[in-house]
Design an enzyme around this catalytic site. Sequence first.
Site, PDB file in Angstrom:
ATOM      1  N   HIS A  68      43.304  45.478  33.017  1.00  0.00           N
ATOM      2  CA  HIS A  68      42.732  44.376  33.794  1.00  0.00           C
ATOM      3  C   HIS A  68      43.346  43.027  33.431  1.00  0.00           C
ATOM      4  O   HIS A  68      42.657  42.007  33.414  1.00  0.00           O
ATOM      5  CB  HIS A  68      41.220  44.326  33.597  1.00  0.00           C
ATOM      6  CG  HIS A  68      40.508  45.547  34.064  1.00  0.00           C
ATOM      7  ND1 HIS A  68      39.196  45.837  33.737  1.00  0.00           N
ATOM      8  CD2 HIS A  68      40.927  46.584  34.850  1.00  0.00           C
ATOM      9  CE1 HIS A  68      38.845  46.993  34.283  1.00  0.00           C
ATOM     10  NE2 HIS A  68      39.883  47.451  34.974  1.00  0.00           N
ATOM     11  N   THR A  69      44.633  42.989  33.169  1.00  0.00           N
ATOM     12  CA  THR A  69      45.309  41.746  32.812  1.00  0.00           C
ATOM     13  C   THR A  69      45.134  40.702  33.911  1.00  0.00           C
ATOM     14  O   THR A  69      45.370  40.990  35.088  1.00  0.00           O
ATOM     15  CB  THR A  69      46.809  41.995  32.594  1.00  0.00           C
ATOM     16  OG1 THR A  69      46.985  43.184  31.839  1.00  0.00           O
ATOM     17  CG2 THR A  69      47.446  40.830  31.867  1.00  0.00           C
TER      18      THR A  69
END
Length: 519
Positions: free
Chosen positions: A457-458
């Site tokens: 989930h960068t």
Amino acid sequence: MAYARSAADLKPAYDYVVIGGGSGGAVVARRLSEAGGATVLLIEAGPSDRGVASIADPTQWVSLTRGPYDWGYDYAPTAHVNGRTIGIPRGKVLGGSSAINAMMWYRGHPRDYDAWDAAGAKGWSFRDCLPYFKRCEDWEDGETEFRGAGGPLRIERSRDPHPVARAMIDGAVELGMPRIDDPNGATNEGATLSNFNIASGTRWSAARGCLWPVENRANLTILTQSLAIGLGFEGSRCVSVRHLVDGVPVETRADGEVILALGAIDTPRLMMLSGIGDPEELKRLDIATHLALPGVGRNLQDHPLVRAVNFRAKVPMGAPRDNGGGSMLNWKSRADLPAPDLHAFCIQSRSAVPEIANTHDLSGDVFALAPGLMGSKSIGYLRLHEASPMGRIEIQPNYLVEQADLDALVTGVDFVMDLAGTAAFADLFAGHAAPTRRLNRAETVDFIRNACSTFFHTCGTAKMGADAEAVVDAELKVHGMDGLRVADASVIPIIPSCNTHAPVTMIAERAADFILGAG
């Protein structure tokens, strides 16, 4: 035209050039090509997803990481994760990470988006965002106050949940957690079947949902296997993109706008390579500063995942179903919190990072429960170490730097340990596998440091807002630059308590409206 095969198929200029064919870019390209015949070029660094069986099959998604459709990035080691390097899968294929992810469709809590608005991204409250979430969706239960129908992305629950998925829900209810029908409904707190971008047993990626139905539009050109290497400027306006076609640099102009949708790693990388960023960082790389924006590459956020707590099974787990999971939990690590911060999902087989797999016996029939922190507070950064498109890069989420994050994960591990002891798991649980027993707090902390991994989930590296480190404004336009907008996870100012595919799709829907003057 549909797909460009060579430089000869390209026009010298388009009304819009969209860079990146993932969750953001696919949506923007589709919507812009619907409007008044404007010409749109979509540039994707990876190949087409057409005909790739491992992408289409939801049960094979884990095999896609570290393969030909993955950029192969890593998070840099720190002492907080016992010096470990953590792989961060990112899709290098049409559809982007939506073509290699776990297909979870989840938007978190309404407070997540109200926090964006309060932090300076004015007009991004949950009330503002909800119509765009709904516009994305083709929800199996049809339109409701909170859900959409008829949108490009099909969303379904499991038709036949795995016994582990059912036990996870029933066990959580035994422990006092509410059972909810839909985590994207009125509340996300509780135990529930997951929402998947899966239709009739097939992955429903951004490419399949947004691009496949419109790929023959005369005004839409899709160019795959073309790496963007720079942006071209005329004064304070972005006017072109430099990209490789068959290994040869080509410059394509944008008469209207360039839209960056390369994701939270490659959007800031391309900006910095083009001279947009912190002047001190650019000077270190011998890149001339075209536009000083110190926030480019800062504010990197990702959710830490404990991968995972493994248990021995009394019965064979059988062939995987759905995405190999099927259900999820959202709950609070502390009673005084206003919304859930912890999340867990089940895994129908073993699941472990190498440091755990190499030190534990995970042979035979094993299932796993994976707790993670969706309310994480730790913030990192992205730095370039070489001024070239594929040069060395340092990606640092600073997992577990904040003590509160570690404390919450201890609570999460303890809870999934308790789950295995409920009556719901009586026919499944045959003992502990990794860890091999219940742990005290100090042992749990060490296990978390060794098992800490990523949810993929960068986000946050070109954040939206009005403060000194904001990179884009509330209409996603790059501060100080005309003709350049960002429509991907990099604009997220505060990480939401969910998988990022749904919010990025929503962001892209809004971006298209802003560009067309409808937002």
